[in-house]
Write a protein that holds these residues in place. Structure first.
Motif, PDB file in Angstrom:
ATOM      1  N   ALA A   1      -3.159  -5.720   5.843  1.00 58.98           N
ATOM      2  CA  ALA A   1      -2.737  -4.351   5.528  1.00 58.98           C
ATOM      3  C   ALA A   1      -2.598  -3.545   6.814  1.00 58.98           C
ATOM      4  O   ALA A   1      -3.411  -3.666   7.725  1.00 58.98           O
ATOM      5  N   GLU A   2      -1.534  -2.754   6.863  1.00 58.73           N
ATOM      6  CA  GLU A   2      -1.343  -1.868   8.018  1.00 58.73           C
ATOM      7  C   GLU A   2      -2.101  -0.577   7.729  1.00 58.73           C
ATOM      8  O   GLU A   2      -1.984  -0.013   6.649  1.00 58.73           O
ATOM      9  N   THR A   3      -2.865  -0.119   8.682  1.00 57.84           N
ATOM     10  CA  THR A   3      -3.634   1.108   8.458  1.00 57.84           C
ATOM     11  C   THR A   3      -3.310   2.130   9.531  1.00 57.84           C
ATOM     12  O   THR A   3      -2.939   1.786  10.655  1.00 57.84           O
ATOM     13  N   LEU A   4      -3.490   3.408   9.158  1.00 61.09           N
ATOM     14  CA  LEU A   4      -3.245   4.499  10.108  1.00 61.09           C
ATOM     15  C   LEU A   4      -4.446   4.693  11.025  1.00 61.09           C
ATOM     16  O   LEU A   4      -5.588   4.536  10.581  1.00 61.09           O
ATOM     17  N   PRO A   5      -4.204   5.048  12.287  1.00 62.10           N
ATOM     18  CA  PRO A   5      -5.327   5.382  13.158  1.00 62.10           C
ATOM     19  C   PRO A   5      -5.867   6.763  12.796  1.00 62.10           C
ATOM     20  O   PRO A   5      -5.178   7.518  12.108  1.00 62.10           O
TER      21      PRO A   5
ATOM     22  N   ASP B   1      -0.664   0.257  20.313  1.00 65.10           N
ATOM     23  CA  ASP B   1      -0.501   0.008  18.882  1.00 65.10           C
ATOM     24  C   ASP B   1       0.495   0.994  18.274  1.00 65.10           C
ATOM     25  O   ASP B   1       1.199   0.663  17.313  1.00 65.10           O
TER      26      ASP B   1
ATOM     27  N   ARG C   1       4.932   0.413  16.781  1.00 65.08           N
ATOM     28  CA  ARG C   1       5.443   0.910  15.482  1.00 65.08           C
ATOM     29  C   ARG C   1       6.909   1.295  15.610  1.00 65.08           C
ATOM     30  O   ARG C   1       7.561   1.644  14.637  1.00 65.08           O
TER      31      ARG C   1
END
Ligand SMILES: Cc1cc2nc3c(=O)[nH]c(=O)nc-3n(C[C@H](O)[C@H](O)[C@H](O)COP(=O)(O)O)c2cc1C
Length: 220
Positions: free
Chosen positions: A2-6, A41, A45
């Motif tokens: 899963a891609e997660t937000l910082p 990172d 994107r």
């Protein structure tokens, strides 16, 4: 995965865009490893053609390698402002405003050229060409990520400058850093906490450069 937000960096996205400008006077203070990783990172994107992601980002922190990059970069940068270089004429123009503006940039660029090795990190974004000739499309699959990188750096209070003059001797950069010959080095980007203050980047007004529908028609 899963891609997660910082976590939020605490700066509005438009403020970051408006105030991300060439910061060439940098403190030598180190950039924490976690922050550097977060900046990279954010960079990845960015878009690339067909989502090919044919990119690599070298984060150069080794003192000798940074000196090596400066040795390649410095004479190329100075040549831009010497006789025969593209900025020689504006630097010596009768138009006092143009001459003063160019001198300001020359001083700032020269400062960076003599202090590049002091930046805690120099990022070298690379794009894979597979040996094919390069054109504007090659750059279009790396510079969006580069802009992301610089805006993310801004969000963490870190200054950057997109520099490309090393490309005239990029084979030496490849040799120094072990970059394969079928990869282009898109830029050298010194990163560091700025000595100066952030300000809004000065640009020609949008009305001069943006049109409504057809070339030359005013924006609505
Ligand atoms: C394609 C490109 C190449 C650049 N190359 C260099 C360079 O080699 N050295 C340098 O000091 N600045 C370089 N710059 C930075 C520009 O001079 C800078 O973005 C421009 O003057 C606007 O500055 P500002 O954002 O501080 O207003 C480059 C910028 C771009 C977009």
């Amino acid at each position: 995965m899963a891609e997660t937000l910082p976590p939020p960096a605490g700066i509005d996205v438009l403020e970051a865009m408006y105030t991300t400008r060439a910061m060439r006077r940098l403190k030598p203070d180190p950039i924490p490893a976690g922050t550097l990783r977060a900046i990279l990172d954010a960079a990845i994107r960015g878009p690339s053609g067909g989502n090919s992601q044919g990119w690599a980002f070298l984060a150069v922190q080794d003192a000798e390698l940074k000196q090596g990059l400066e040795r390649i970069y410095q004479p190329l940068l100075e040549a831009l402002f010497h006789e025969g270089g593209p900025y020689y004429k504006p630097l010596h123009s009768d138009d006092a405003e143009l001459a003063a503006r160019t001198k300001k940039m020359a001083d700032s660029a020269s400062h960076l050229a003599h202090h590049m090795h002091e930046a805690p990190v120099i990022i070298v974004p690379c794009v894979r060409t597979g040996g094919r000739p390069t054109d504007i499309s090659t750059g279009s699959s790396i510079y969006p990520a580069v802009q992301n990188l610089m805006i993310a750096a801004r969000a963490y209070g870190i200054g950057s400058t997109l520099t490309t003059v090393h490309r005239l001797r990029q084979d030496e950069v490849r040799t120094l850093l072990g970059i394969p010959s079928d990869w282009e080095t898109a830029a050298l980007i010194p990163l560091g906490y700025p000595k100066g203050r952030w300000g809004v980047a000065a640009r020609r007004p949008v009305e001069e450069v943006a049109f409504g529908d057809r070339w030359g028609s005013p924006l609505p």
